[in-house]
Design a protein around this motif. Sequence first.
Motif, short mmCIF file in Angstrom:
data_model
loop_
_atom_site.label_atom_id
_atom_site.label_comp_id
_atom_site.label_asym_id
_atom_site.label_seq_id
_atom_site.Cartn_x
_atom_site.Cartn_y
_atom_site.Cartn_z
N GLN A 93 -9.21 19.04 -30.74
CA GLN A 93 -8.31 17.96 -30.38
C GLN A 93 -8.55 17.02 -29.46
N ALA A 94 -9.31 17.62 -28.32
CA ALA A 94 -9.65 16.90 -27.07
C ALA A 94 -10.85 15.78 -27.61
N ALA A 95 -11.97 16.26 -28.46
CA ALA A 95 -13.04 15.57 -28.88
C ALA A 95 -12.44 14.29 -29.86
N LEU A 96 -11.52 14.78 -30.59
CA LEU A 96 -10.94 13.65 -31.55
C LEU A 96 -10.11 12.80 -30.89
N THR A 97 -9.21 13.25 -30.11
CA THR A 97 -8.47 12.18 -29.28
C THR A 97 -9.37 11.14 -28.23
N LYS A 98 -10.29 11.80 -27.81
CA LYS A 98 -11.21 10.75 -27.17
C LYS A 98 -12.01 9.75 -28.07
N ALA A 99 -12.51 10.26 -29.32
CA ALA A 99 -13.18 9.25 -29.95
C ALA A 99 -12.03 8.47 -30.57
N ILE A 100 -10.87 8.73 -31.08
CA ILE A 100 -9.79 7.94 -31.61
C ILE A 100 -9.36 6.85 -30.53
N SER A 101 -9.02 7.41 -29.32
CA SER A 101 -8.58 6.65 -28.25
C SER A 101 -9.58 5.59 -27.91
N THR A 102 -10.94 5.87 -27.86
CA THR A 102 -11.90 4.89 -27.46
C THR A 102 -12.08 3.98 -28.84
N HIS A 103 -11.94 4.54 -29.88
CA HIS A 103 -12.14 3.51 -31.23
C HIS A 103 -10.76 2.34 -31.06
N LEU A 104 -9.72 3.03 -30.55
CA LEU A 104 -8.43 2.23 -30.67
C LEU A 104 -8.66 1.14 -29.43
N GLU A 105 -9.01 1.66 -28.33
CA GLU A 105 -9.33 0.58 -27.24
C GLU A 105 -10.39 -0.45 -27.55
N GLU A 106 -11.33 -0.01 -28.39
CA GLU A 106 -12.40 -1.00 -28.84
C GLU A 106 -11.68 -2.06 -29.58
N ASN A 107 -10.85 -1.72 -30.55
CA ASN A 107 -10.33 -2.72 -31.34
C ASN A 107 -9.30 -3.59 -30.68
N VAL A 108 -8.48 -3.15 -29.78
CA VAL A 108 -7.76 -3.77 -28.94
C VAL A 108 -8.57 -5.11 -28.26
N ARG A 109 -9.67 -4.22 -27.34
CA ARG A 109 -10.71 -5.24 -26.89
C ARG A 109 -11.13 -6.28 -27.66
N PHE A 110 -11.60 -6.01 -28.73
CA PHE A 110 -12.15 -6.76 -29.79
C PHE A 110 -11.11 -7.96 -30.12
N HIS A 111 -10.10 -7.66 -30.45
CA HIS A 111 -8.81 -8.46 -30.99
C HIS A 111 -8.74 -9.32 -29.93
N LEU A 112 -8.17 -8.89 -28.55
CA LEU A 112 -8.22 -9.88 -27.34
C LEU A 112 -9.46 -10.79 -27.18
N ASP A 113 -10.35 -10.12 -27.05
CA ASP A 113 -11.68 -11.17 -26.86
C ASP A 113 -11.84 -12.07 -28.01
N ALA A 114 -11.60 -11.78 -29.09
CA ALA A 114 -11.71 -12.81 -30.34
C ALA A 114 -10.83 -14.16 -30.05
N GLY A 115 -9.62 -13.85 -29.45
CA GLY A 115 -8.62 -14.62 -29.17
C GLY A 115 -7.80 -14.73 -30.56
N LEU A 116 -7.62 -13.46 -31.23
CA LEU A 116 -6.76 -13.59 -32.25
C LEU A 116 -5.33 -13.39 -31.62
N PRO A 117 -4.51 -13.79 -32.54
CA PRO A 117 -3.05 -13.94 -32.19
C PRO A 117 -2.36 -12.42 -31.76
N GLY A 118 -1.52 -12.52 -30.71
CA GLY A 118 -0.92 -11.38 -30.37
C GLY A 118 -1.48 -10.68 -29.15
N ASP A 119 -0.99 -9.61 -28.65
CA ASP A 119 -1.40 -8.82 -27.56
C ASP A 119 -1.68 -7.13 -27.93
N ARG A 120 -1.77 -6.66 -26.91
CA ARG A 120 -2.21 -5.18 -27.02
C ARG A 120 -1.01 -4.37 -28.04
#
Length: 187
Positions: A120-147
Amino acid sequence: MTSNPTRRTALVDAAIEVLAREGARGLTFRAVDVEAGVPKGTASNYFANRDDLLRQVAEHIHVRLTPDAVRLAETMDAPPDKSLVVRLLQELLGRLQVDRTGYLALLELRLEATRRPELQAALTKAISTHLEENVRFHLDAGLPGDRTTVVSLYLAMSGLVVEHLTLPDVLPEEEMTRLITALVERT
């Protein structure tokens, strides 16, 4: 532990296939050896124990589900508007359909993580990191919307993907595009 990165990756990929097909209870070193087409006992030379195997699967599974960098760059040549978000989500669904076993194995890992705190700890870390990378990608790309937009789309797509990959006849294929478009328009 044996150190041959190519063989280790092949064993982890084999474990993903076994996990998707047989579930967590069917994931044994022997089953991984058979799936990978290697001599009996090979997997036990690469992983300290079953928990180590599950942890490495959790860490590797997103590699299989990550978009091809060249294709993503081509997609990102479009204007950063809602139609691009729709396209990105449709491409995500397409990747998951192509590697259906990868996503089904991820679902199996999620279930197994409810019984194994280290997983659970390993998967939480992996998925949390992946989600934050997606948020960062979305925002850095200037796509509409926020976190909140990105997290909302992530949660909605998670449900849509589970439905589509586990019970594909519930929602017809042609409805998927309309649903993705509606999700993006409403966020």
